[in-house]
Enzyme design. Sequence first.
Site, PDB file in Angstrom:
ATOM      1  N   ASP A 129      30.159  13.114  44.742  1.00 27.32           N
ATOM      2  CA  ASP A 129      28.991  13.990  44.910  1.00 27.32           C
ATOM      3  C   ASP A 129      28.292  13.704  46.240  1.00 27.32           C
ATOM      4  OD1 ASP A 129      29.598  14.497  42.257  1.00 27.32           O
ATOM      5  OD2 ASP A 129      27.602  14.029  41.484  1.00 27.32           O
ATOM      6  N   ASP A 171      33.526  16.699  45.133  1.00 27.11           N
ATOM      7  CA  ASP A 171      32.737  17.012  43.930  1.00 27.11           C
ATOM      8  C   ASP A 171      31.526  17.838  44.371  1.00 27.11           C
ATOM      9  OD1 ASP A 171      31.314  16.780  41.355  1.00 27.11           O
ATOM     10  OD2 ASP A 171      32.780  15.241  40.879  1.00 27.11           O
ATOM     11  N   ASP A 172      30.432  17.828  43.578  1.00 30.07           N
ATOM     12  CA  ASP A 172      29.287  18.661  43.938  1.00 30.07           C
ATOM     13  C   ASP A 172      28.767  18.326  45.335  1.00 30.07           C
ATOM     14  OD1 ASP A 172      29.319  19.908  41.440  1.00 30.07           O
ATOM     15  OD2 ASP A 172      27.956  18.436  40.572  1.00 30.07           O
ATOM     16  N   HIS A 223      32.869  21.017  44.911  1.00 33.37           N
ATOM     17  CA  HIS A 223      32.545  21.884  43.784  1.00 33.37           C
ATOM     18  C   HIS A 223      31.356  22.805  44.042  1.00 33.37           C
ATOM     19  CE1 HIS A 223      34.630  18.828  40.850  1.00 33.37           C
ATOM     20  NE2 HIS A 223      35.456  19.361  41.730  1.00 33.37           N
ATOM     21  N   ARG A 272      26.344  27.208  41.355  1.00 25.46           N
ATOM     22  CA  ARG A 272      26.504  26.949  39.918  1.00 25.46           C
ATOM     23  C   ARG A 272      25.221  26.409  39.309  1.00 25.46           C
ATOM     24  NH1 ARG A 272      31.036  22.786  37.494  1.00 25.46           N
ATOM     25  NH2 ARG A 272      30.381  21.567  39.306  1.00 25.46           N
ATOM     26  N   LYS A 308      24.675  24.465  35.629  1.00 22.22           N
ATOM     27  CA  LYS A 308      25.359  24.044  34.406  1.00 22.22           C
ATOM     28  C   LYS A 308      24.394  23.241  33.552  1.00 22.22           C
ATOM     29  CE  LYS A 308      27.755  20.290  36.866  1.00 22.22           C
ATOM     30  NZ  LYS A 308      28.854  19.350  36.914  1.00 22.22           N
TER      31      LYS A 308
END
Length: 368
Positions: free
Chosen positions: A186, A206-207, A228, A259, A261
């Site tokens: 991340d 990742d993010d 991501h 996103r 989530k």
Amino acid sequence: MALSLVFVILSVTLPFIAAVPSPATTECTGTISSLSDVAAAVKCTTVNINAFTVPAGSTFELDLAEGTTVNMEGDVTFGEENWAGPLFQVSGTSITFNGNGHTFDGNGAFYWDGQGINGGVTKPDPMMKIKISGTMTDVKVLNSPARVFSVSNPAKLTLSQITIDNSAGDASNSKSGSKSAGHNTDGFDVSSNNLTIENSIIMNQDDCLALNKGTNIVFQGNTCSGGHGISIGSISSDATVSGVTISGNTITNSDQALRIKTKSSATDASVSGVTYSGNTASNIRKFGVIIDQSYPSTLGTPGTGVKLSDINFTGSKTTISVESGAERVAVNCGSGACTGTWDWSELSVSGGSAGKITNFSGISGYSE
Ligand SMILES: *[C@@H]1O[C@H](CO)[C@@H](O)[C@H](O)[C@H]1NC(C)=O
Ligand SMILES: *[C@@H]1O[C@H](CO)[C@@H](O)[C@H](O)[C@H]1NC(C)=O
Ligand SMILES: *[C@@H]1O[C@H](CO)[C@@H](O)[C@H](O)[C@H]1NC(C)=O
């Protein structure tokens, strides 16, 4: 008479003048060329960091006096050892941290095994723990073992011109099989308020941003690639996210562009007042925009414990281009959990297939 009075005043005040430089911090310049210099250097309100190697298994920790200016004058590299980290931690208020383009090198290749923080060897995580207010600018972070920045600022903080380069972790290695060796890398994990992250470059697996909770958050002018995308979440019980602006970012070669989530099991949580404006995304592999209340599933059975409201695409156009196997927009709300009218008039997504919007009919200005 007048002369002897002056003499008396001088003799009384001089001892006090001599005693003035006694407080814990002074306007001296402290220089750090090894960990053993840190304790003395942080007593000064200017701290210069020279190039050095932090011994394996130690945190380079700066607990700074209020108003300190930090100047990096060389690159800092970290020795290799399987331990929990963090590798670098800085705390203090009203800090000016000038990276001057210098690098913190985590030597990630030593740790990468494709499993990140979910398995394999113990990895220092996060690499960089930031607990300052003020500014941090022009810092490079190379090859983080796992997650890169964890930010929890005590008052307003602006991070700008940060370069995170974990691109070497895209390739597989002998421990990761066919997967990318870098994992859970991340860029910025944020649980904080009054934070701006701008004009930065994030190359990871990742993010790019993972905003877990917080209010008054601005993420603007950043470039995210390889990972991501820009994420709010995952949202857990009792977390509140509000007042978020995500604008002018470029997202490429990523699973998602944008996103939100939320955990299906979460209760008493909310996400409100999120504005996306003027973002551009291309080569998106899975979803252009995904708002999903079923985490850790993807588009599974959604929970209802996180209320979502006021999620808008306004201002200037957000333009997203997804790959042929991807979905353009997926919204998976728990029954009654998404509320109000969301203005999506400045969203344009092309490529792939449409995706589904379930349990919510409040989106205006956008049709699949
Ligand atoms: C955020 O900044 C505002 C305005 O300066 C201030 O009123 C508020 O207390 C800050 N919030 C936190 C949690 O620090
Ligand atoms: C989002 O759009 C709705 C509908 O137009 C509007 O009522 C709301 O104020 C907007 N929210 C923000 C944060 O701009
Ligand atoms: C609507 O949400 C409920 C849970 O709140 C879920 O069980 C249901 O499957 C959702 N409907 C659709 C069409 O996804």
